[in-house]
Design an enzyme around this catalytic site. Structure first.
Site, PDB file in Angstrom:
ATOM      1  N   ASP A 261      38.187  64.083 -45.936  1.00 44.59           N
ATOM      2  CA  ASP A 261      37.988  63.277 -44.339  1.00 44.59           C
ATOM      3  C   ASP A 261      36.931  62.199 -44.471  1.00 44.59           C
ATOM      4  OD1 ASP A 261      36.135  65.289 -44.906  1.00 44.59           O
ATOM      5  OD2 ASP A 261      35.761  65.663 -42.764  1.00 44.59           O
TER       6      ASP A 261
ATOM      7  N   ASP B  53      33.506  61.999 -45.436  1.00 45.17           N
ATOM      8  CA  ASP B  53      32.340  62.395 -44.912  1.00 45.17           C
ATOM      9  C   ASP B  53      31.406  62.848 -46.248  1.00 45.17           C
ATOM     10  OD1 ASP B  53      33.230  64.992 -45.217  1.00 45.17           O
ATOM     11  OD2 ASP B  53      32.474  65.756 -43.303  1.00 45.17           O
ATOM     12  N   ARG B  54      31.878  63.087 -47.520  1.00 44.74           N
ATOM     13  CA  ARG B  54      31.034  63.331 -48.615  1.00 44.74           C
ATOM     14  C   ARG B  54      31.355  62.152 -49.646  1.00 44.74           C
ATOM     15  NH1 ARG B  54      32.154  69.440 -50.245  1.00 44.74           N
ATOM     16  NH2 ARG B  54      32.168  70.206 -48.014  1.00 44.74           N
TER      17      ARG B  54
ATOM     18  N   ASP C 194      35.652  62.644 -49.928  1.00 50.52           N
ATOM     19  CA  ASP C 194      36.411  63.711 -49.911  1.00 50.52           C
ATOM     20  C   ASP C 194      37.810  63.520 -49.016  1.00 50.52           C
ATOM     21  OD1 ASP C 194      34.990  63.752 -47.579  1.00 50.52           O
ATOM     22  OD2 ASP C 194      34.921  65.901 -47.356  1.00 50.52           O
TER      23      ASP C 194
ATOM     24  N   LYS D 282      27.827  63.194 -41.543  1.00 47.88           N
ATOM     25  CA  LYS D 282      27.652  62.656 -42.747  1.00 47.88           C
ATOM     26  C   LYS D 282      28.710  61.600 -43.226  1.00 47.88           C
ATOM     27  CE  LYS D 282      29.760  66.775 -45.148  1.00 47.88           C
ATOM     28  NZ  LYS D 282      30.008  67.779 -44.103  1.00 47.88           N
TER      29      LYS D 282
ATOM     30  N   SER E 237      38.885  68.883 -44.420  1.00 44.99           N
ATOM     31  CA  SER E 237      37.957  68.073 -45.518  1.00 44.99           C
ATOM     32  C   SER E 237      38.280  68.409 -47.021  1.00 44.99           C
ATOM     33  CB  SER E 237      36.467  69.046 -45.004  1.00 44.99           C
ATOM     34  OG  SER E 237      35.627  68.211 -45.817  1.00 44.99           O
ATOM     35  N   HIS E 238      37.528  68.987 -47.779  1.00 42.17           N
ATOM     36  CA  HIS E 238      37.679  68.979 -49.213  1.00 42.17           C
ATOM     37  C   HIS E 238      38.792  70.000 -49.486  1.00 42.17           C
ATOM     38  CE1 HIS E 238      34.865  71.914 -47.981  1.00 42.17           C
ATOM     39  NE2 HIS E 238      35.268  72.828 -49.234  1.00 42.17           N
TER      40      HIS E 238
HETATM   41  C1  VG1 Z   1      30.448  73.308 -47.157  1.00 38.13           C
HETATM   42  C2  VG1 Z   1      29.203  72.848 -47.682  1.00 38.13           C
HETATM   43  C3  VG1 Z   1      28.332  72.442 -46.284  1.00 38.13           C
HETATM   44  C4  VG1 Z   1      29.138  71.140 -45.623  1.00 38.13           C
HETATM   45  C5  VG1 Z   1      30.354  71.962 -45.289  1.00 38.13           C
HETATM   46  C6  VG1 Z   1      31.275  70.981 -44.400  1.00 38.13           C
HETATM   47  O1  VG1 Z   1      30.324  74.655 -46.318  1.00 38.13           O
HETATM   48  O2  VG1 Z   1      28.391  73.641 -48.345  1.00 38.13           O
HETATM   49  O3  VG1 Z   1      27.123  71.807 -46.824  1.00 38.13           O
HETATM   50  O4  VG1 Z   1      28.463  70.821 -44.320  1.00 38.13           O
HETATM   51  O5  VG1 Z   1      31.252  72.450 -46.230  1.00 38.13           O
HETATM   52  O6  VG1 Z   1      31.576  69.887 -45.162  1.00 38.13           O
HETATM   53  P1  VG1 Z   1      30.286  75.875 -46.877  1.00 38.13           P
HETATM   54  O7  VG1 Z   1      30.044  76.989 -45.677  1.00 38.13           O
HETATM   55  O8  VG1 Z   1      31.584  76.094 -47.534  1.00 38.13           O
HETATM   56  O9  VG1 Z   1      29.236  76.275 -47.923  1.00 38.13           O
HETATM   57  V1  VG1 Z   1      32.981  69.109 -44.961  1.00 38.13           V
HETATM   58  O10 VG1 Z   1      33.120  67.643 -45.896  1.00 38.13           O
HETATM   59  O11 VG1 Z   1      34.113  70.198 -45.689  1.00 38.13           O
HETATM   60  O12 VG1 Z   1      33.240  68.895 -43.249  1.00 38.13           O
HETATM   61 CO    CO Z   2      34.522  66.426 -45.521  1.00 37.40          CO
END
Ligand code: VG1
Ligand code: CO
Length: 544
Positions: free
Chosen positions: A280, A282-283, A278, A377, A113-114
């Site tokens: 992947d 989804d954000r 982001d 998302k 992801s990010h």
């Molecule tokens: C973070 C965010 C959470 C989100 C998750 C995955 O998790 O706070 O809201 O669902 O990333 O998003 P954490 O445990 O680091 O707070 V993504 O776009 O990384 O799949």
């Molecule tokens: Co993501």
């Protein structure tokens, strides 16, 4: 081609976090590391034989190699058919869309992801189930337990397959289809939003937008949707070519990591609308001209305006938000007379609510919003939702948000992240807060009096499953809240997240700067939690 059985030994660190297993690329490249985890997924799915899986990733470094390995292992494990995105590319929402659209058994998404990518960055893998959503905790726990006892995995001995063009072929006994990564997703978006109306706005000469794909997976999707379908001028999508290292950046759509976009939207001659997504896809981050839309507000505005949008014009079944997300959407739900659910952080907790039709729209403060059209998302969905609202209302982003505050009051909201701090200190920070639960209630800090202090625990209203210790909450008598959580997605040390929220009904006080408005609460957080001491930092790494 023959199937080989490879002997292996377990790794002790393959417990999936908030969103799949994430580790440094160097860890994933250890002998058998990826294979162990993939075999553990397959071993945890008793009905897998002969079924269809969807496979793709965000294009980061190691995506292609991992896909080759997974295809060969899927074949050796008796999977019937795999649909894989062309070039191995699939955004997370597009994967969810394909799982549902093809009645697949599940899907594997390769992304961190990010988190940054590249040889020295991170890699990740997550499994999605039949509804298209992230595996629920009972499945991720079964996978984890399997990783602790695994002794062998199965893989087909074969040359690598060509993923550069669409087409079908056999890999051992398994069918492989290399599919269009973008088209089915765009068709889904067209069914939800008024593309003609948005096109009119984007080609009318008055309205300008900028979409920053941060060199991550949404580039091809955004170009096809905004520039080709909706007629926005060429160059509307910036950083639109997915790169294995995301051009060296953090593909995280927030005010710090999407700085180029922020500078454009807050500069001279700023466009009317800006958005970023982001790694992947989804954000989303939504910006107006010289204006930032807080994600919690975005969720509330989307919900309040849903009746203006084709796919949502009928009554919403309900809404859901993660616990740390501000209560702005609760006020909209109340007015609409619909239920509002509060879940732990992580999209997997929305799946049951969406399947049971208890919620139509869901969101998290972490720049994630989506609906029942898929089970993930969806960054570009949120961007299109905003464009559709703007095209109908013919007002600016700022006007829409400010009039929302006038109607519902404003939930001032901010998240302070302390990234990559020492794990020990982070754990101590949380533990000493837990030790204060009994003594905190009733204490007064300036104008704030503590009403409750506890660990958030969630009982799923559909299947009754219980998730405990999902964040420390300190609530005050006026409705303000401070929440402390440790991130479950980081790969280096620990990340402490502090979430701050206070409600302001007085319209004359709604235009204050967020950090100023929350200033007292920020001090209370420090006083109660001694953040500086336990993180050894004098300020947050990221403020959103
Ligand atoms: C973070 C965010 C959470 C989100 C998750 C995955 O998790 O706070 O809201 O669902 O990333 O998003 P954490 O445990 O680091 O707070 V993504 O776009 O990384 O799949
Ligand atoms: Co993501």
């Amino acid at each position: 081609m023959s199937i080989i059985k490879v002997s292996t030994t377990p790794f002790s660190d393959q417990k999936p976090g908030t969103s799949g297993l994430r580790k440094a690329v160097t860890v994933f490249k250890k002998d058998h590391y990826l294979e162990n985890f993939v075999q553990s997924i397959f071993d945890s799915l008793p009905e897998l034989k002969g079924k269809t899986l969807i496979l793709g990733g965000d294009g980061r470094y190691y995506n292609r190699q991992a896909i080759q390995t997974i295809l060969k292992m899927a074949s050796a494990n008796g999977v019937g058919r795999v649909l894989v995105g062309c070039d191995g590319i699939l955004s997370t929402p597009a994967t969810s869309c394909l799982i549902r659209g093809n009645n697949a058994y599940g899907g594997i998404i390769l992304s961190a992801s990010h988190n940054p990518g590249g040889e020295n960055g991170d890699f990740g893998i997550k499994y999605n189930v039949t509804n298209g959503g992230p595996a629920p905790e009972k499945v991720t726990e079964a996978i984890y337990q399997r990783t602790l006892t695994i002794e062998e995995y199965f893989i087909l001995e074969s040359a690598d397959v060509n993923l550069n063009n669409q087409g079908s072929f056999k890999l051992g006994d398994m069918d492989v289809e290399v599919v269009d990564s973008v088209k089915p997703y765009i068709e889904l978006m067209e069914s939800l939003f008024d593309f003609d109306l948005i096109k009119k706005m984007l080609t009318g000469g008055q309205f300008k937008m900028c979409m920053d794909s941060l060199h991550a997976v949404t580039g091809p999707y955004a170009k096809a949707i905004f520039e080709q379908k909706l007629g926005a001028t060429a160059g509307t999508v910036i950083n639109g070519v997915p790169l294995e290292d995301f051009g060296g950046g953090h593909p995280d759509p927030n005010l710090v990591y999407a700085k180029e976009l922020v500078d454009i939207l807050f500069g001279d001659n700023a466009p009317d609308f800006g958005a970023a997504s982001d790694g992947d896809g989804d954000r989303n981050m939504i910006l107006g001209k010289h204006f930032f839309v807080n994600p919690s507000d975005s969720l509330a505005v989307i919900t309040a305006n849903a009746h203006l949008v084709k796919g949502y014009k009928d009554r919403l079944a309900g809404v859901a938000r993660s616990m740390p997300t501000s209560a702005a959407v609760d006020r909209v739900a109340e007015k609409l007379g619909i239920d509002c659910y509060e879940t732990p952080t992580g999209w997997k907790f929305f799946g049951n609510l969406l399947d049971a039709n208890k919620a139509t729209i869901c969101g998290e403060e972490s720049f994630g919003t989506s609906s029942n059209h898929i089970r993930e998302k969806d960054g570009l969905w949120a961007v299109l939702f905003w464009l559709n609202i703007l095209a109908v209302r013919q007002e600016s982003v700022e006007q829409i948000v400010k009039s929302h505050w006038q109607t519902y009051g404003r939930n001032f909201y901010s998240r302070h992240d302390y990234e990559e701090v020492a794990t020990e200190g982070a754990n101590e920070l949380v533990n000493q807060l837990r030790n204060q639960f009994d003594t905190l209630v009733g204490k007064t800090y300036g104008k704030y009096t503590v009403k409750y202090a506890d660990d958030f625990s969630y009982t799923d209203p559909v299947d009754g499953s219980i998730s405990e210790k999902q964040g420390v909450r300190i609530g005050f008598t006026d409705g303000s809240r401070i929440i402390f959580r440790l991130s479950g997605t980081g790969t280096k040390g620990a990340t402490v997240r502090v979430y701050l929220e206070s409600y302001e009904p007085d319209t004359t006080k709604q235009n204050l700067d967020t950090q100023e408005a929350l200033g007292d609460l920020i001090q209370v957080a420090e006083e109660i939690a001694h953040i500086k001491k336990y993180t050894n930092r004098d300020k947050p790494t990221v403020i959103t």
